[in-house]
Scaffold this active site. Structure first.
Site, PDB file in Angstrom:
ATOM      1  N   HIS A  66       0.810  -1.224   0.000  1.00  0.00           N
ATOM      2  CA  HIS A  66       0.000   0.000   0.000  1.00  0.00           C
ATOM      3  C   HIS A  66       0.839   1.267   0.000  1.00  0.00           C
ATOM      4  O   HIS A  66       0.305   2.369  -0.118  1.00  0.00           O
ATOM      5  CB  HIS A  66      -1.039  -0.002   1.127  1.00  0.00           C
ATOM      6  CG  HIS A  66      -0.482  -0.140   2.512  1.00  0.00           C
ATOM      7  ND1 HIS A  66      -0.134   0.945   3.262  1.00  0.00           N
ATOM      8  CD2 HIS A  66      -0.221  -1.221   3.271  1.00  0.00           C
ATOM      9  CE1 HIS A  66       0.308   0.532   4.442  1.00  0.00           C
ATOM     10  NE2 HIS A  66       0.278  -0.775   4.467  1.00  0.00           N
ATOM     11  N   GLU A 107      -2.626  13.358   0.929  1.00  0.00           N
ATOM     12  CA  GLU A 107      -3.747  13.019   1.808  1.00  0.00           C
ATOM     13  C   GLU A 107      -4.345  14.302   2.366  1.00  0.00           C
ATOM     14  O   GLU A 107      -5.547  14.532   2.276  1.00  0.00           O
ATOM     15  CB  GLU A 107      -3.259  12.106   2.932  1.00  0.00           C
ATOM     16  CG  GLU A 107      -2.707  10.794   2.393  1.00  0.00           C
ATOM     17  CD  GLU A 107      -2.908   9.655   3.349  1.00  0.00           C
ATOM     18  OE1 GLU A 107      -2.238   9.633   4.395  1.00  0.00           O
ATOM     19  OE2 GLU A 107      -3.766   8.790   3.054  1.00  0.00           O
ATOM     20  N   THR A 203      -4.450   5.117   7.727  1.00  0.00           N
ATOM     21  CA  THR A 203      -4.774   3.761   7.263  1.00  0.00           C
ATOM     22  C   THR A 203      -5.338   2.966   8.426  1.00  0.00           C
ATOM     23  O   THR A 203      -5.100   3.300   9.587  1.00  0.00           O
ATOM     24  CB  THR A 203      -3.507   3.042   6.736  1.00  0.00           C
ATOM     25  OG1 THR A 203      -2.521   3.002   7.774  1.00  0.00           O
ATOM     26  CG2 THR A 203      -2.928   3.752   5.520  1.00  0.00           C
TER      27      THR A 203
HETATM   28  S1  B30 Z   1       0.209   7.581   8.549  1.00  0.00           S
HETATM   29  O1  B30 Z   1       1.410   8.375   8.620  1.00  0.00           O
HETATM   30  O2  B30 Z   1      -0.936   8.162   9.197  1.00  0.00           O
HETATM   31  N1  B30 Z   1      -0.158   7.340   7.025  1.00  0.00           N
HETATM   32  C1  B30 Z   1       1.040   3.711  10.639  1.00  0.00           C
HETATM   33  C2  B30 Z   1       1.829   4.816  10.872  1.00  0.00           C
HETATM   34  C3  B30 Z   1       1.584   5.999  10.206  1.00  0.00           C
HETATM   35  C4  B30 Z   1       0.540   6.076   9.311  1.00  0.00           C
HETATM   36  C5  B30 Z   1      -0.244   4.968   9.053  1.00  0.00           C
HETATM   37  C6  B30 Z   1       0.010   3.769   9.732  1.00  0.00           C
HETATM   38  C7  B30 Z   1       1.298   2.469  11.412  1.00  0.00           C
HETATM   39  O3  B30 Z   1       2.207   2.425  12.204  1.00  0.00           O
HETATM   40  N2  B30 Z   1       0.481   1.419  11.221  1.00  0.00           N
HETATM   41  C8  B30 Z   1       0.555   0.200  11.992  1.00  0.00           C
HETATM   42  C9  B30 Z   1       1.619  -0.663  11.494  1.00  0.00           C
HETATM   43  N3  B30 Z   1       1.376  -1.161  10.139  1.00  0.00           N
HETATM   44  C10 B30 Z   1       2.627  -1.303   9.466  1.00  0.00           C
HETATM   45  C11 B30 Z   1       2.763  -0.516   8.210  1.00  0.00           C
HETATM   46  O4  B30 Z   1       3.110   0.670   8.288  1.00  0.00           O
HETATM   47  O5  B30 Z   1       2.620  -1.099   7.013  1.00  0.00           O
HETATM   48  C12 B30 Z   1       0.689  -2.413  10.108  1.00  0.00           C
HETATM   49  C13 B30 Z   1      -0.490  -2.393   9.237  1.00  0.00           C
HETATM   50  O6  B30 Z   1      -0.604  -1.580   8.243  1.00  0.00           O
HETATM   51  O7  B30 Z   1      -1.407  -3.181   9.449  1.00  0.00           O
HETATM   52 CU1  B30 Z   1       0.627  -1.947   6.412  1.00  0.00          CU
HETATM   53 ZN    ZN Z   2       1.131   8.066   5.687  1.00  0.00          ZN
END
Ligand code: B30
Ligand code: ZN
Length: 259
Positions: A66, A107, A203
């Site tokens: 993604h 975004e 996300t």
């Molecule tokens: S964001 O900067 O708001 N787009 C995460 C951190 C920052 C943003 C979005 C998500 C995050 O740490 N998500 C949880 C960990 N993720 C790992 C990942 O980044 O890759 C696991 C997941 O989502 O289920 Cu696919």
């Molecule tokens: Zn992001």
């Protein structure tokens, strides 16, 4: 790290909360549209950047189906503090959001205007040891959003990411960046002017744990570099777009800090 959610169709952003990611319909969601004539002017102290001028010991670029995400190893961990942040935060990754055309991709939007690319530098509150713990507290993460504009000027820091981006076209691919750029060189010069608001991960699970900083100054990227992001695939289709549309503000304040 393959996902059941996506950016269009039956599992698109409007459906995330119904797919079991209930936090995605909360009242502190990100991104938002920043309406510049409604922001509240506030003089936060400058954000203090520690170790942002360091060359990383190691940088890995991953196509996580993604986004393109960089994870880093350092001698001294980059940290941010002050600037109205509710704590001290250490950088854990940076990644990008883009679209298929130049008039979409970011975004966050400013007065309804999109940018073709938005970079997120994700930091975790140093009072939490694990990301899983940080994701359960309202002061868990700080994310800095950097907007890119297409220009013919050569972006040298971004140029250092080019070979890695060419090698992670396939979903799940991960490579080491041969000559990693300094974090500082991927960022705008002026970090004193920024928007600030309380929001979420953009996300799923959309955890409402993020203190957002959006810099006013943009960074330049060439058309060719932008196309490298657009070429990235989940299997077998291109990722195509990976921006969540702006979410309702629900009475939240958006601050503009300018010295
Ligand atoms: S964001 O900067 O708001 N787009 C995460 C951190 C920052 C943003 C979005 C998500 C995050 O740490 N998500 C949880 C960990 N993720 C790992 C990942 O980044 O890759 C696991 C997941 O989502 O289920 Cu696919
Ligand atoms: Zn992001």
């Amino acid at each position: 790290d393959d996902h059941s959610w996506s950016y269009d169709g039956e599992a698109g952003p409007e459906k995330w909360s119904h797919l079991g990611y209930s936090q995605c319909s909360g009242q502190r969601q990100s991104p938002i549209n920043v309406v510049t004539n409604r922001v509240i002017r506030r003089h936060f102290k400058p954000i203090v950047f520690e170790n942002f001028n360091q060359i990383p010991e190691e940088m890995n670029m991953t196509n996580n189906f993604h986004s393109a995400k960089a994870t880093l190893d350092w001698e001294r961990t980059p940290k941010i503090s002050s600037g109205g942040l509710p704590g001290e935060y250490r950088v854990i990754n940076f990644h990008f959001h883009w679209g298929r055309m130049d008039y979409r991709g970011s975004e966050h939007t400013i007065d309804g205007e999109s940018y073709p690319l938005e970079m997120h530098i994700v930091s975790q509150n140093t009072k939490y040891d694990e990301l899983s713990e940080a994701l359960q507290h309202p002061d868990g993460l700080a994310v800095m959003g950097i907007m890119f504009e297409v220009s013919r000027a050569n972006n040298r820091a971004m140029k250092r990411l080019e070979p890695a981006l060419r090698r992670i076209v396939k979903g799940g691919a991960s490579v080491s960046v041969d000559e990693p750029p300094r974090l500082q060189d991927l960022m705008p010069w002026n970090t004193n002017d920024f928007y600030r608001y309380d929001g979420s991960l953009t996300t799923p699970n959309c955890n409402e744990v993020v203190t957002w900083t959006i810099f006013l100054e943009t960074v330049k990227i060439t058309q060719k570099q932008l196309e490298l992001f657009r070429a990235l695939k989940k299997n077998p289709a291109p990722i195509g777009r990976n921006y969540r549309p702006p979410q309702a503000r629900y009475g939240r304040s958006v601050y503009l800090s300018q010295p």
